[in-house]
Design an enzyme around this catalytic site. Structure first.
Site, PDB file in Angstrom:
ATOM      1  N   ALA A  67       0.830  -1.206   0.000  1.00 62.13           N
ATOM      2  CA  ALA A  67       0.000   0.000   0.000  1.00 62.13           C
ATOM      3  C   ALA A  67       0.860   1.249   0.000  1.00 62.13           C
ATOM      4  O   ALA A  67       0.492   2.278   0.558  1.00 62.13           O
ATOM      5  CB  ALA A  67      -0.925   0.000   1.211  1.00 62.13           C
ATOM      6  N   ARG A  83      -2.904   9.121  -9.722  1.00 58.25           N
ATOM      7  CA  ARG A  83      -4.051   9.347 -10.610  1.00 58.25           C
ATOM      8  C   ARG A  83      -5.359   9.587  -9.866  1.00 58.25           C
ATOM      9  O   ARG A  83      -6.361   9.946 -10.473  1.00 58.25           O
ATOM     10  CB  ARG A  83      -4.207   8.160 -11.575  1.00 58.25           C
ATOM     11  CG  ARG A  83      -3.262   8.271 -12.765  1.00 58.25           C
ATOM     12  CD  ARG A  83      -3.403   7.102 -13.693  1.00 58.25           C
ATOM     13  NE  ARG A  83      -2.726   5.922 -13.190  1.00 58.25           N
ATOM     14  CZ  ARG A  83      -2.976   4.682 -13.610  1.00 58.25           C
ATOM     15  NH1 ARG A  83      -3.908   4.465 -14.523  1.00 58.25           N
ATOM     16  NH2 ARG A  83      -2.295   3.666 -13.127  1.00 58.25           N
ATOM     17  N   LYS A 123      -4.424   6.775  -1.381  1.00 61.15           N
ATOM     18  CA  LYS A 123      -5.422   6.040  -2.162  1.00 61.15           C
ATOM     19  C   LYS A 123      -6.184   5.001  -1.349  1.00 61.15           C
ATOM     20  O   LYS A 123      -7.409   4.898  -1.446  1.00 61.15           O
ATOM     21  CB  LYS A 123      -4.744   5.363  -3.355  1.00 61.15           C
ATOM     22  CG  LYS A 123      -5.699   4.528  -4.177  1.00 61.15           C
ATOM     23  CD  LYS A 123      -5.170   4.204  -5.552  1.00 61.15           C
ATOM     24  CE  LYS A 123      -4.001   3.270  -5.513  1.00 61.15           C
ATOM     25  NZ  LYS A 123      -3.537   2.921  -6.873  1.00 61.15           N
ATOM     26  N   GLN A 146       7.986   1.857   3.271  1.00 62.99           N
ATOM     27  CA  GLN A 146       8.822   1.850   2.078  1.00 62.99           C
ATOM     28  C   GLN A 146       9.001   3.322   1.698  1.00 62.99           C
ATOM     29  O   GLN A 146       8.104   3.927   1.115  1.00 62.99           O
ATOM     30  CB  GLN A 146       8.134   1.074   0.940  1.00 62.99           C
ATOM     31  CG  GLN A 146       9.004   0.952  -0.290  1.00 62.99           C
ATOM     32  CD  GLN A 146       8.239   0.511  -1.527  1.00 62.99           C
ATOM     33  OE1 GLN A 146       7.007   0.635  -1.600  1.00 62.99           O
ATOM     34  NE2 GLN A 146       8.937  -0.011  -2.507  1.00 62.99           N
ATOM     35  N   ASN A 198      -7.056   2.717  -9.588  1.00 62.06           N
ATOM     36  CA  ASN A 198      -5.989   3.677  -9.845  1.00 62.06           C
ATOM     37  C   ASN A 198      -6.510   5.096  -9.944  1.00 62.06           C
ATOM     38  O   ASN A 198      -5.807   6.044  -9.664  1.00 62.06           O
ATOM     39  CB  ASN A 198      -5.240   3.321 -11.132  1.00 62.06           C
ATOM     40  CG  ASN A 198      -4.483   2.018 -10.984  1.00 62.06           C
ATOM     41  OD1 ASN A 198      -3.691   1.863 -10.064  1.00 62.06           O
ATOM     42  ND2 ASN A 198      -4.759   1.075 -11.848  1.00 62.06           N
ATOM     43  N   LYS A 236     -34.880  13.331  18.732  1.00 59.47           N
ATOM     44  CA  LYS A 236     -33.487  13.143  19.141  1.00 59.47           C
ATOM     45  C   LYS A 236     -33.472  12.649  20.571  1.00 59.47           C
ATOM     46  O   LYS A 236     -34.123  13.251  21.429  1.00 59.47           O
ATOM     47  CB  LYS A 236     -32.707  14.458  19.053  1.00 59.47           C
ATOM     48  CG  LYS A 236     -31.224  14.267  19.288  1.00 59.47           C
ATOM     49  CD  LYS A 236     -30.580  15.432  20.000  1.00 59.47           C
ATOM     50  CE  LYS A 236     -30.944  15.452  21.455  1.00 59.47           C
ATOM     51  NZ  LYS A 236     -30.250  16.493  22.223  1.00 59.47           N
TER      52      LYS A 236
HETATM   53  C1  UD1 Z   1       1.915  -4.654 -10.945  1.00 55.92           C
HETATM   54  C2  UD1 Z   1       2.584  -5.892 -11.525  1.00 55.92           C
HETATM   55  C3  UD1 Z   1       1.860  -6.289 -12.808  1.00 55.92           C
HETATM   56  C4  UD1 Z   1       0.395  -6.502 -12.556  1.00 55.92           C
HETATM   57  C5  UD1 Z   1      -0.206  -5.273 -11.891  1.00 55.92           C
HETATM   58  C6  UD1 Z   1      -1.603  -5.555 -11.467  1.00 55.92           C
HETATM   59  C7  UD1 Z   1       4.928  -5.783 -10.915  1.00 55.92           C
HETATM   60  C8  UD1 Z   1       6.290  -5.419 -11.361  1.00 55.92           C
HETATM   61  N1  UD1 Z   1       3.959  -5.589 -11.806  1.00 55.92           N
HETATM   62  O1  UD1 Z   1       2.033  -3.599 -11.864  1.00 55.92           O
HETATM   63  O2  UD1 Z   1       2.418  -7.474 -13.332  1.00 55.92           O
HETATM   64  O3  UD1 Z   1      -0.280  -6.773 -13.776  1.00 55.92           O
HETATM   65  O4  UD1 Z   1       0.541  -4.926 -10.725  1.00 55.92           O
HETATM   66  O5  UD1 Z   1      -2.198  -4.356 -11.046  1.00 55.92           O
HETATM   67  O6  UD1 Z   1       4.749  -6.248  -9.812  1.00 55.92           O
HETATM   68  N2  UD1 Z   1       3.450  -0.701  -4.618  1.00 55.92           N
HETATM   69  C9  UD1 Z   1       4.189  -0.425  -3.485  1.00 55.92           C
HETATM   70  N3  UD1 Z   1       5.461   0.013  -3.628  1.00 55.92           N
HETATM   71  C10 UD1 Z   1       6.036   0.208  -4.836  1.00 55.92           C
HETATM   72  C11 UD1 Z   1       5.278  -0.067  -5.991  1.00 55.92           C
HETATM   73  C12 UD1 Z   1       3.991  -0.521  -5.850  1.00 55.92           C
HETATM   74  O7  UD1 Z   1       3.698  -0.576  -2.375  1.00 55.92           O
HETATM   75  O8  UD1 Z   1       7.205   0.594  -4.860  1.00 55.92           O
HETATM   76  C13 UD1 Z   1       2.087  -1.184  -4.467  1.00 55.92           C
HETATM   77  C14 UD1 Z   1       1.044  -0.198  -4.984  1.00 55.92           C
HETATM   78  O9  UD1 Z   1       0.574   0.612  -3.928  1.00 55.92           O
HETATM   79  C15 UD1 Z   1      -0.048  -1.116  -5.504  1.00 55.92           C
HETATM   80  C16 UD1 Z   1       0.697  -2.372  -5.937  1.00 55.92           C
HETATM   81  O10 UD1 Z   1       1.935  -2.344  -5.261  1.00 55.92           O
HETATM   82  O11 UD1 Z   1      -0.947  -1.470  -4.487  1.00 55.92           O
HETATM   83  C17 UD1 Z   1       0.910  -2.433  -7.423  1.00 55.92           C
HETATM   84  O12 UD1 Z   1       1.559  -1.287  -7.879  1.00 55.92           O
HETATM   85  P1  UD1 Z   1       1.219  -0.660  -9.290  1.00 55.92           P
HETATM   86  O13 UD1 Z   1       2.199   0.397  -9.556  1.00 55.92           O
HETATM   87  O14 UD1 Z   1      -0.202  -0.353  -9.368  1.00 55.92           O
HETATM   88  O15 UD1 Z   1       1.408  -1.909 -10.262  1.00 55.92           O
HETATM   89  P2  UD1 Z   1       2.462  -2.115 -11.388  1.00 55.92           P
HETATM   90  O16 UD1 Z   1       3.816  -2.170 -10.800  1.00 55.92           O
HETATM   91  O17 UD1 Z   1       2.189  -1.227 -12.496  1.00 55.92           O
HETATM   92 CA    CA Z   2      -2.247  -0.618 -10.007  1.00 59.90          CA
END
Ligand code: UD1
Ligand code: CA
Length: 482
Positions: free
Chosen positions: A12, A18, A25, A76, A228, A352
């Site tokens: 998270a 977005r 979010k 993180q 998103n 009330k």
């Molecule tokens: C990721 C997957 C992708 C999958 C998609 C589904 C990877 C590299 N890719 O895409 O294969 O189809 O999810 O939605 O894993 N998050 C963190 N820290 C970070 C990055 C992300 O906590 O550094 C969390 C975000 O808050 C989110 C989730 O991980 O809840 C996914 O991140 P997001 O950037 O939406 O997904 P992608 O990396 O694009």
């Molecule tokens: Ca996502």
């Protein structure tokens, strides 16, 4: 399900750019609760030993919203990818167990779907949850070998045309043994199109090591959808509401239009409950047998007993409605109100912190607050309990079978005795004795021959500068009238 102890890691930390919001979010609401609350509820249904939430941007607000003692939090600081996010959580997890990775912004997954992933991972393997989408744009693609076995996951930005044509996508949900995950995540690089540590790269590592790797396809791709932006949030809200309405209908509730019911909490109900269009149920709502809720009513933290009816455009909050009661249309029932059996609360009545006894009626245009009303009381239109003196609240007591005439003000603290009658238009400042008629009313006067002022006559002079209009000589002054 595997009996290996289970740890859930909820990612998270993403920025949620977005959403264009100041709020993180995962705190945006779906069905009246934060996205993360839905994910945690599902996680808990699996009976994990621990739940670790990885937070980042706005992390303090997220933590504050979830003071739940069963949660561990890790930060993180920089969002370097899903692999990096999981790496932050791993030190908190024991080697012996299985890890299930969930996303805080994927709120519709059901426990049974996740249980299939956990089971597919078995004791020592890896499993990912996949979905088949008509439009896979943006997702990582599931690449299988010639035998149809999971081979690797390729992110869209790293994919060529052939891989982009694959419609089976990675949902992001993954299960693997903690010890293996630790080793794999430790070896992740960021030599890819986005310069991120991809958690998805562990799939190819597992395959290379001969560790069983399963792709579990979700039966219902809608479950795997994430949020998103606000358009997706609205779409998921509709999916969630549809599910809630269908569950109610299957359980025997009549829902006039499943697209026009909003459930933002939990609903307990008896048989033959009817919910008309535009009903909003929030918090914990309990509806007894045969309860009917009319169009456009909002019920929040309410218990409605058997056979009661809530008529259109009524708002009821933190209240108990007795059996066979009828409330509304256009009533407002505020917190702390308890209506006994067969009570009648009509239009434009505000209650009330009021207790209203069996069979009592407040049918029109009244405010009854901080009051105890007995049985079989009739409160006329326009009655007001003046419960507030500007500093303190005071209680009004109206005993059984009293009759309050219309347009009465009851200035609390005050008691109207059993069977008493209050004449219409009274301002009651002292206790009214039982069984008697009590009234306070300016006497009625008639001024024979009085003429209305006319525009073609000069204005009448005022007397003594006291804002009093001079009256015709033949009309007695009101004070003099006796
Ligand atoms: C990721 C997957 C992708 C999958 C998609 C589904 C990877 C590299 N890719 O895409 O294969 O189809 O999810 O939605 O894993 N998050 C963190 N820290 C970070 C990055 C992300 O906590 O550094 C969390 C975000 O808050 C989110 C989730 O991980 O809840 C996914 O991140 P997001 O950037 O939406 O997904 P992608 O990396 O694009
Ligand atoms: Ca996502």
């Amino acid at each position: 399900m595997s009996r290996k102890p289970l740890s859930v890691v909820v990612l998270a930390a993403g920025q949620g750019t977005r959403m264009r919001s100041h709020r993180p979010k995962v705190l945006h609401a779906l069905a009246g609760r934060p996205l993360l609350a839905h994910v945690l509820e599902t996680a808990r249904a699996l009976g994990p030993e621990r739940i670790v939430v990885v937070h980042g941007h706005g992390g303090e607000a997220v933590r504050a919203a979830f003071p739940d003692p069963d949660l561990a939090w890790v930060e993180q600081a920089e969002q370097l990818g899903t692999g990096h996010a999981v790496a932050q959580a791993l030190p908190a997890l024991p080697d012996a167990g299985l890890v299930l990775v969930l996303y805080g912004d994927v709120p519709l997954l059901r426990p049974q779907t996740l249980a299939r992933v956990v089971e597919a991972a078995g004791g020592d393997g890896l499993a990912v949850l996949t979905a088949r989408l008509d439009d896979p744009t943006g997702y990582g693609r599931i690449v299988r070998d010639a035998a149809g076995r999971l081979a690797r996951i390729v992110e869209e930005k790293d994919a060529g045309e052939a891989v982009r044509a694959i419609r089976e996508v990675n949902t992001g949900i993954l299960a693997a043994p903690a010890a293996r995950l630790r080793a794999w995540v430790g070896r992740l690089g960021r030599d890819n199109a986005q310069g991120e540590y991809y958690l998805t790269d562990v799939v190819a590592m597992a395959v290379a090591e001969g560790v069983p790797a399963a792709a579990v396809e979700a039966e219902d791709a809608d479950e795997t959808l994430g949020v998103n932006d606000r358009l997706q949030l609205a779409r998921l809200e509709r999916l969630w509401q549809r599910r809630a309405a269908e569950a109610l209908m299957r359980a025997g509730v009549t829902v006039r239009d499943p697209a026009r019911l909003e459930v933002r909490g939990t609903v307990e109900h008896g048989r033959d409950v009817e919910l008309d269009v535009g009903v909003v149920l929030e918090g914990t709502v309990r509806l007894g047998d045969g309860v009917r809720v009319g169009p456009y009513c909002v019920l929040r933290d309410v218990t409605v007993a058997d056979g009661a009816e809530i008529l259109p455009f009524t708002l009821v909050e933190e209240a108990e409605i007795g059996p066979g009661a009828r409330v509304g249309p256009y009533a407002r029932v505020r917190p702390g109100t308890r209506l006994a059996a067969r009570t009648r609360i009509g239009n434009f009545v505000e209650l009330k912190n009021a207790e209203v006894g069996e069979g009592s009626k407040i049918n029109h245009l009244s405010y009854v607050g901080d009051a105890t009303v007995g049985r079989e009381v009739n409160i006329g239109a326009g009655t007001i309990t003046c419960n507030y003196d500007g500093a303190h609240k005071h209680r009004t007591v109206i005993e059984d079978e009293a009759f309050i005439g219309s347009d009465t003000q009851l200035v609390a603290p005050v008691t109207v005795g059993r069977g008493a009658t209050i004449g219409a238009g009274s301002t009651i400042t002292r206790d009214a004795p039982p069984g008697e008629l009590t009234l306070s009313r300016a006497p009625q006067v008639t001024r024979p021959g009085w003429k209305r002022p006319r525009k073609d006559e000069p204005p009448r002079r005022r007397r003594g500068g006291r804002g009093e209009t001079e009256r015709p000589a033949e009309a007695p002054r009101e004070e003099e009238g006796g």
